[in-house]
Scaffold this active site. Sequence first.
Site, short mmCIF file in Angstrom:
data_model
loop_
_atom_site.label_atom_id
_atom_site.label_comp_id
_atom_site.label_asym_id
_atom_site.label_seq_id
_atom_site.Cartn_x
_atom_site.Cartn_y
_atom_site.Cartn_z
N GLU A 606 37.76 8.29 -5.11
CA GLU A 606 37.85 6.93 -4.55
C GLU A 606 36.53 6.17 -4.68
OE1 GLU A 606 38.95 3.88 -3.71
OE2 GLU A 606 40.55 4.75 -2.49
N VAL A 609 34.91 3.56 -7.63
CA VAL A 609 35.03 2.11 -7.71
C VAL A 609 34.86 1.53 -6.31
CG1 VAL A 609 36.48 0.18 -8.41
CG2 VAL A 609 36.66 2.35 -9.62
N LEU A 613 35.36 1.41 -0.35
CA LEU A 613 36.48 0.46 -0.23
C LEU A 613 37.77 1.13 -0.71
CD1 LEU A 613 34.99 -2.88 -1.61
CD2 LEU A 613 35.34 -2.24 0.78
N LYS A 682 34.16 1.45 -14.32
CA LYS A 682 35.00 1.18 -13.15
C LYS A 682 36.30 0.50 -13.54
CE LYS A 682 31.19 1.05 -9.87
NZ LYS A 682 30.13 0.23 -9.30
#
Length: 814
Positions: A606, A609, A613, A682
């Site tokens: 996670e 990127v 968030l 990303k």
Amino acid sequence: MKVLKFGGTSVANAINIKKVASIVFKDQPEKLIVVVSAFSGVTDLLLKASSFASTGDYQYKEIHQGIEKAHLYCIKELVALQKQSAVLSEIKQLCNELEELLDGIYKLQELSPKTRDKVVSFGELMSSRIIAAYFSDLSAEAAWVDSRELIKTDSKFGYANVLKSFTDENIALYFKAAKARVFVAPGFIASNSNGNTTTLGRGGSDYTAAIFASALKVKSLEIWTDVSGMMTADPRVVTNAKPIAYLTYKEAMELSHFGAKVIYPPTIQPVMDLEIPTAIKNTFKPEDAGTLLLSDYSNGSDRIKGISSINKVAILTLEGSGMVGIPGFSKLLFEALANDHINVILITQSSSEHSITVAINEHDSLRAKVAIDSVFDNYIEKGIIYPVEIESDMAIIAVVGDKMKSMPGTSGLMFSTLGKNGINIRAIAQGSSERNISAVISNADIKKAVNVLHEVFFEASKKQLNIFVSGVGNVGKKLLQQISRQKQYLADKHNVQLNVIGVANSRKMLVKPIGILENDFEKELGEYGHTSDVEKFTDEIIALNLRNSVFIDCTAHAEVARTYAKLIKKSVSVVACNKIAASAGYWEYLELKHLSNIYNAPFLFETNVGAALPIIGTLNDLIKTGDVVNKIQAVLSGTLNFVFNNYDGTKPFSEVVRQAQAEGFTEPDPRLDLGGTDVMRKILILAREAGYALNMEDIDNNGFLPASCFDGSVEDFYKEMSIQEAHFKAIYDKAAANGCKLKFVATFDNGKANVGLQEIPENHDLYNLFGKDNIVLFYTNRYPEQPLVIKGAGAGADVTASGVFADMMRVASH
Ligand code: ADP
Ligand code: ASP
Ligand code: MG
């Protein structure tokens, strides 16, 4: 009348024997038979001495001296000075006899099973003599009794069969006439009809006690040992094992048969037949309740009572079309084994009757193969049966409980738990009594298997997560701090126990199975760590084979990313903030995802990127629920955002970059951020997670750094940026003149992706983005015009660590 048996540790030395006496003489007015083992370790030493002697190795002398010394010393510690001489000369005489016997073996260089039994019998003979002398010193009512004269067996030396009715009669007659109250008897030893000493098998003192108990139909049998009863698993393997309060005889039989060493399996049959209540108690904690064996214990609700295991097992598989439907086939097979005295531990036959698998002791495997192959010679020649296949280094794990037959789902839970932990099952057997389910697994998996099963059946409340952190710089260090702060809360509220077992940085690595203190890891790494080696670190993780293992990659190194596949194949989950694997070649990325599925080990990234968030998680949810992502627009570099939000020409561009690096936003080499590679990775990862087969080469990079910036070291880069200040100022001035802000934007649209610096006007979604914030806009079938927007801090060690932490917790609840 009662029978009490004290094992090797209970009688290991004078201090322990005094504890035994306090148990024996504690307000028990009735008649007692006290069966004792040899002092702890002495049986092994005697076996070793005899084998040295038989191979002409003089070391047997040293062992003999050691044994003699220990016994004489014990007498001096135990028995009052004026009463010592009799027992001292008795033991001295036994030691002389033993020495003569060993000398004889040495001379002949020959050791028959009969002589070996004679040698090992000295352990129990000496211990029982000493304890009897000590007891006589304490009470006039004590006496020594020679088990060899009472227990009669056949001549199967080493593992003799008791002649039950003859022995029962002998014992009953002897005790009817005997006058003392407390009888001390050596365990383990007996004799055949010629009066030669025999033994009842390793651990056989328990059996001696049961033989006395059943012959005399005593009120109870107590097995005193060094643990507080039969435990839910071997306490040496499972730290959380706990004593079982009640067991049926049959449950105890299954557990001991499959390796619970605390009681010798043959012990149970005689007491079960007469329903003699049998307790297993701890000599060193007599106040503990221990375990009680009864014929029926219907009040309990535990479907599983215990887990046990045996290693050094081999499995033999006989396979071939010739077996189908031929009656008498298995008879031939088992006869072949029986004729060669090979004990079968477990049997399974496939329902197609096409193959039959038996588990035996590993050391019998070659003999077994020869025996079976010769019986089926004919069929093998015709090609309708294959020669027997042997697999060694196997183990059997068994879960046991009377109640499992009335509670469905036990085997499901057992096998799914083993499967989830990457433990391959080679064969399965369930007794027709449904009291035991056993599985054959690899020896290397045994510790892990017993622990995971113990966890689900007995500690369901707390899941252990075993953590290995590679890279303990910025993010890794913050992660360890966060774990330390949050650990207690997670244990109390979420029943997850976090154990940091390994840490590594580029210089040193440390793997410590009992756990590393998160707050003290730098000190531990400094003091006990070894030179770092990525391969060795992962090999150690794999060799440890701990359940629920998770490897955390907080580095930015390709060589660390290259270890993921190896780890996942061993069911070690991987959580990476390192982007290299997810942005590597498309097939490599896909293979990791695929392996993660097959081996049931999450691969989560996670934080690749937008730091913590919830970008990838949200994207996965959209795709899983059937949405289609058509376009992604995003500002994904915390570094670039910080730089362009803070640069207006008053401070040099290079200094703003240096500040971003100092605050921990940049990659170790800031060119990866400034040059756009990081953003390319990303958007690539997002496109892939959205289901598109993209590669780095497919992404256009409209970078803004002059080519000269890419030469040399990081320091050279800073110098070059100072030189190029006018270039950066010009870009800024142009955007400012247009009333725009500069944003480094990544776009994925219509299957194509690009990254580059853009002038963003005031009314644009991307305009109001401050500090190091990131923003992602997903345009999907469900969000066609107004995109799904995720926005917030997208860089920084603390938030990134918290994102890694969240992935780790996802692994825990997987
Ligand atoms: P003794 O010398 O008293 O006969 P043993 O060494 O034969 O003792 O058996 C006790 C040991 O059995 C314990 O110290 C423990 O390490 C081992 N053990 C293995 N499985 C179990 C189990 N399920 N419950 C209790 N102890 C077990
Ligand atoms: N001393 C024997 C052994 O070590 C018997 C026993 O302790 O039960 O196997
Ligand atoms: Mg024992």
